[in-house]
Scaffold this motif. Structure first.
Motif, PDB file in Angstrom:
ATOM      1  N   ARG A 183     -11.485  -7.009   4.962  1.00 36.85           N
ATOM      2  CA  ARG A 183     -12.030  -7.540   3.712  1.00 36.85           C
ATOM      3  C   ARG A 183     -10.992  -7.272   2.642  1.00 36.85           C
TER       4      ARG A 183
ATOM      5  N   ASP B 146     -16.789  -6.943   6.721  1.00 35.93           N
ATOM      6  CA  ASP B 146     -17.026  -5.606   6.177  1.00 35.93           C
ATOM      7  C   ASP B 146     -18.369  -5.086   6.681  1.00 35.93           C
TER       8      ASP B 146
ATOM      9  N   LYS C 110      -9.615  -0.498  -2.704  1.00 32.58           N
ATOM     10  CA  LYS C 110      -9.765  -0.340  -1.262  1.00 32.58           C
ATOM     11  C   LYS C 110      -9.070   0.963  -0.861  1.00 32.58           C
ATOM     12  N   HIS C 111      -7.952   1.248  -1.513  1.00 32.98           N
ATOM     13  CA  HIS C 111      -7.233   2.491  -1.279  1.00 32.98           C
ATOM     14  C   HIS C 111      -6.256   2.675  -2.432  1.00 32.98           C
ATOM     15  N   ASN C 112      -5.846   3.917  -2.693  1.00 37.10           N
ATOM     16  CA  ASN C 112      -4.781   4.090  -3.680  1.00 37.10           C
ATOM     17  C   ASN C 112      -3.811   5.192  -3.260  1.00 37.10           C
TER      18      ASN C 112
ATOM     19  N   ARG D 286      -4.112   5.378  11.366  1.00 38.18           N
ATOM     20  CA  ARG D 286      -5.106   5.552  12.438  1.00 38.18           C
ATOM     21  C   ARG D 286      -6.534   5.387  11.934  1.00 38.18           C
ATOM     22  N   GLY D 287      -6.740   5.501  10.615  1.00 41.68           N
ATOM     23  CA  GLY D 287      -8.104   5.374  10.091  1.00 41.68           C
ATOM     24  C   GLY D 287      -8.463   3.948   9.704  1.00 41.68           C
ATOM     25  N   TYR D 288      -7.548   3.010   9.904  1.00 36.76           N
ATOM     26  CA  TYR D 288      -7.789   1.651   9.433  1.00 36.76           C
ATOM     27  C   TYR D 288      -7.542   0.637  10.532  1.00 36.76           C
TER      28      TYR D 288
ATOM     29  N   PHE E 288     -12.050  -5.806  -6.734  1.00 33.31           N
ATOM     30  CA  PHE E 288     -12.777  -5.023  -5.726  1.00 33.31           C
ATOM     31  C   PHE E 288     -14.114  -5.687  -5.412  1.00 33.31           C
TER      32      PHE E 288
ATOM     33  N   LEU F 146      -3.066  -3.505   3.524  1.00 32.95           N
ATOM     34  CA  LEU F 146      -4.465  -3.188   3.225  1.00 32.95           C
ATOM     35  C   LEU F 146      -5.090  -4.256   2.337  1.00 32.95           C
TER      36      LEU F 146
END
Lengths: 598, 196
Positions: A181, A332, A155-157, A209-211, A118, A176
């Motif tokens: 980044r 980023d 970044k996401h899970n 839609r959020g990315y 990360f 993702l």
């Protein structure tokens, strides 16, 4: 505001095509969640999976034996080693690294590697087993709230709730990890979901839609950048790891040479610009080159390229580059104006910005500026004592001479890392792999293991060198046996000073020689015996005149790892140095001159 | 730092001003309250990711509300936070960085309406009761429950109005207060003369 693009087509690389072709035959078929998962990995062209089995993922391993998927599974001996191996694989090849572990301790053991990825923007996907859904929250055997534990270091899970969701979530996870980044993504797989039956489907399109990947690089910004460049008399490029992630090293090198602007790199930027080029100033920051920091402090324009102004780069932020306007090219947005205000920012991919800026700019006439930098170079060159003692800098110079720079070097954390950054003169992108942001001791060996598998999987013919201190080597020494089991011909270097050297250095410089718990003389093993027990070739040098011979012998071995122990002097320190929290123009240049701050 | 007088370079002044930091030595830090609306996926874990980001990065939350929108797959949060310009822009960028966030909107400084709902139980009997009811009337509150010696009132309005009401009730003996936190919405742009 974030973009509203709802679907993104994934670029049709040869890897993607290979992955998609591999799974065509399974589409629409009924199978277990575990088998769906294996085919989802094939679809992403995950060529190597670093993993360790356990109860929650036993069905995945069972299907692996039955189905025989087209990727190689590497059994690591500790899950932390697995995550670092995936990082090494990712950084050496530019592809996404993959890890598979069980629930509870399997998952928590990956945490250090996830946090490391990360901080350093490394694309890895970590699959963790989980207890069956009905038991979640019940304090079941080997249960951990993996989503909760990893939330702030990913970044996401994801938690997968049904077998049919697996291909979509795996596809999103790789997307993702790889895009924007890069960074780690965790996918938590409950055991009952892996056991349940579902239908394998594969949809290429990504709907999030959020990315979206930003591209703020318009005419107005480009024209402003050109004007700022034209006005500048003391310009400087400050290049970070984002340049390498963006595969922009070549474009950047051409850009800098065309403009005739000096280049300094962060630790992760090493290799983005060839250090044998006269325009290269080497690394800046805490243990960077004195002349590079001088250039920063006197520059009137700094173009930061894929860099994040880490505190090891800036020292005291308020006094960093006091005369420089800043152009920041960074994917980023949260890194822009975080530590240093950007007068002009391109929130976009490094490569695409440089490619659009390049035709608009003319070569700079900055002879006086370059001469000034040359004076600084001459004033305070990088040196070490040549007194017959075995010093780590000498070993590194000999290694550099042998490899000719055509190697992938993984370094650990501490003095060995800084000396390697100073002395190895990197000339190629993806040739320097280290734990920069998190500073994880024990990173080098498993990262080199992963890089070695990456070389093999993508048919790249490069030597992989792992540079370690004696302290960090012990933190993941178990992975040595994995390298020998697979015949990965790593060149493992241990700079043994029987001390936690960097802490020792701080204790000598700032804590009045109280060497509290840093002396490892009594607890270090015999590294030669340890290496031989792991079926590696082991060599040792005690004196400078033995170094050449050890390196020559090591390079002759190509079927298994070689461990080279160099018993270097205890007291050697890394200079120059900006003490923590000080300004970049307060560098200590040698042990005997701590008072002569320049 | 203090023993040497530091004169700032023009570039350092630019940086300080951009961050909203005081330029004059000794001036107080300029933290401002901001109201930020966030649209996010109405999915498990999205809310906690937002709140977690605030704690992980050391940002303040004064109040936070969340509820579903007209689209059942989208939630809306209203976060009230404080900080100087640099901190607020970091908060917005870190919010945007989360995969679950669809839109982030700082309504501070725009033309917006805000409301907060407050329910309050006041202990009052006899003369006191009529006084409480009178104040309630002035604030356009509603009585939602009544017992022999307790009045439960509901008041809706901007946070300052709710604050004032709660303060007035304090002298009558508050039993319980429940406040919803703020919600805010930008006004629709007024049609210009030409459009009329």
């Amino acid at each position: 505001m974030s973009s509203t693009s709802t679907a993104a087509a994934v670029a049709e690389t040869p890897q993607r095509l290979r992955g998609r072709d591999a799974v065509q035959q399974h589409i629409g078929k009924k199978m277990s969640g575990a088998e769906i998962f294996l085919h989802a990995l094939e679809a992403e062209d995950a060529r190597v999976v670093f993993g360790h089995p356990g109860g929650a993922v036993i069905h995945v391993y069972d299907e692996m034996a039955r189905v025989k998927p087209n990727f190689q599974h590497v059994l690591v001996r500790h899950e932390q080693g697995g995550t670092h191996a995936a990082e090494g694989y990712a950084k050496a090849t530019g592809q996404v690294g993959t890890v598979l572990v069980t629930s509870g301790p399997g998952a928590t053991n990956t945490v250090t590697g996830i946090a490391d990825a990360f901080m350093d923007s490394v694309p890895i996907v970590v699959f963790t087993g989980q207890v069956p859904m009905p038991l979640i929250g019940n304090d079941a055997f080997q249960e951990t709230d993996t989503l909760g534990v990893t939330r702030s270091i990913t970044k996401h899970n994801y938690l997968v709730r049904a077998p049919d969701e697996i291909p979509r979530i795996v596809h999103e996870a790789y997307h993702l990890a790889r895009t924007g980044r890069p960074g780690p993504v965790v996918v938590d797989l409950p055991k009952d979901v892996l056991m349940a039956e579902g239908v394998f489907q594969f949809d290429e399109e990504i709907r999030m839609r959020g990315y979206s990947v930003p591209d703020e690089c318009d005419e107005i910004r480009l024209r402003r950048a050109v004007r700022m460049l034209e006005k500048s008399q003391r310009p400087l490029l400050y290049v970070g790891g984002g340049t390498i992630n963006s595969n922009a090293a070549e474009v950047l090198t051409e850009f800098a040479r065309h403009l005739n602007i000096p280049v300094t790199t962060s630790l992760h930027g090493l290799g983005a610009f060839p250090e044998d080029d006269p325009l290269s100033l080497g690394m800046l920051g805490m243990h960077g080159m004195w002349w590079a920091n001088q250039a920063v402090q006197h520059a009137d324009l700094i173009i930061a390229v894929g860099a994040r102004f880490d505190d090891r780069v800036t020292g005291m932020v308020d006094r960093w580059a006091p005369h420089a306007a800043v152009i920041h090219i960074e994917i980023d947005k949260s890194c822009i104006s975080k530590n240093i205000y950007a007068d002009l920012a391109f929130n976009a991919d490094v490569k695409s910005v440089l490619e659009r800026l390049r035709p608009l700019v003319n070569p700079k006439k900055v002879k006086r500026w370059l001469n000034k930098i040359q004076d600084w170079r001459d004033e305070c060159p990088l040196t070490y004592a040549d007194d017959g003692e075995l010093r780590p800098q000498y070993v590194l110079e000999r290694l550099r001479a042998k490899s000719g720079g055509d190697a992938v070097v993984c370094t650990d954390v501490g003095q060995n890392q800084m000396w390697a950054a100073q002395y190895l003169k990197f000339t190629q992108p993806r040739s320097h792999i280290t734990s920069g942001g998190l500073g994880t001791m024990g990173f080098s060996l498993p990262a080199a293991l992963g890089a070695g598998f990456g070389m093999r999987a993508y048919g790249i013919d490069k030597t992989v060198i792992s540079i370690n201190g004696d302290g960090g080597f012990m933190m993941n020494a178990q992975e040595l046996a994995v390298a020998s089991a697979h015949g990965i011909p790593l060149k493992v270097v241990i700079m043994n000073n029987n001390f936690l050297g960097m802490v020792r250095q701080w204790q000598e410089l700032f804590h009045e020689n109280r060497f509290s718990h840093t002396d490892l003389t009594d607890t270090n093993p015999d590294f030669v015996q340890l290496a031989r027990a792991s079926r590696c070739v082991a060599l040792r040098a005690n004196r400078p005149d033995q170094v050449e011979d050890v390196i020559e012998k090591a390079w002759e071995i190509n079927d298994r790892p070689v461990v080279m122990e160099f018993r270097v002097v205890k007291e050697e320190m890394v200079f120059p140095m900006v003490p923590a929290g000080k300004s970049s123009d307060e560098m200590i240049t040698s042990r005997h001159a701590p008072e002569t701050f320049v | 730092m203090n023993d040497e007088a530091i004169t700032l370079t023009p570039q350092q002044l630019i940086r300080k001003r951009a961050a909203g930091e005081p330029v004059e030595p000794g001036a107080p830090p300029q933290a401002q309250q901001h109201i930020i609306n966030v649209l996010l996926e109405n999915s498990m874990g999205a809310l906690i990711r937002v709140v977690n980001m605030f704690s992980a990065r050391g940002f303040n939350i004064d109040s936070v509300t969340v509820g579903v929108t007209d689209d059942p797959t989208v939630s809306r949060m209203c976060i009230v936070t404080r900080g100087n310009d640099r901190v607020i822009s970091q908060i917005i960028r870190q919010l945007n960085r989360l995969v679950d966030t669809i839109e982030v909107d700082d309504v501070t400084g725009t033309d917006f309406v805000e409301r907060e709902l407050c329910m309050i139980k006041v202990r009052c009997t006899g003369d006191k009761r009529s006084e409480v009811l009178q104040i309630n009337e002035i604030f356009r509150g509603r009585v939602v429950d009544v017992t022999r010696d307790i009045l439960a009132l509901e008041i809706v309005g901007p946070t300052r109005k709710v604050d004032a009401f709660v303060n007035l009730m304090r002298m009558h003996g508050i039993e319980e207060v429940a406040r919803s936190g703020r919600v805010a919405m930008q006004r629709a742009p007024q049609p210009t003369r030409g459009e009329i």
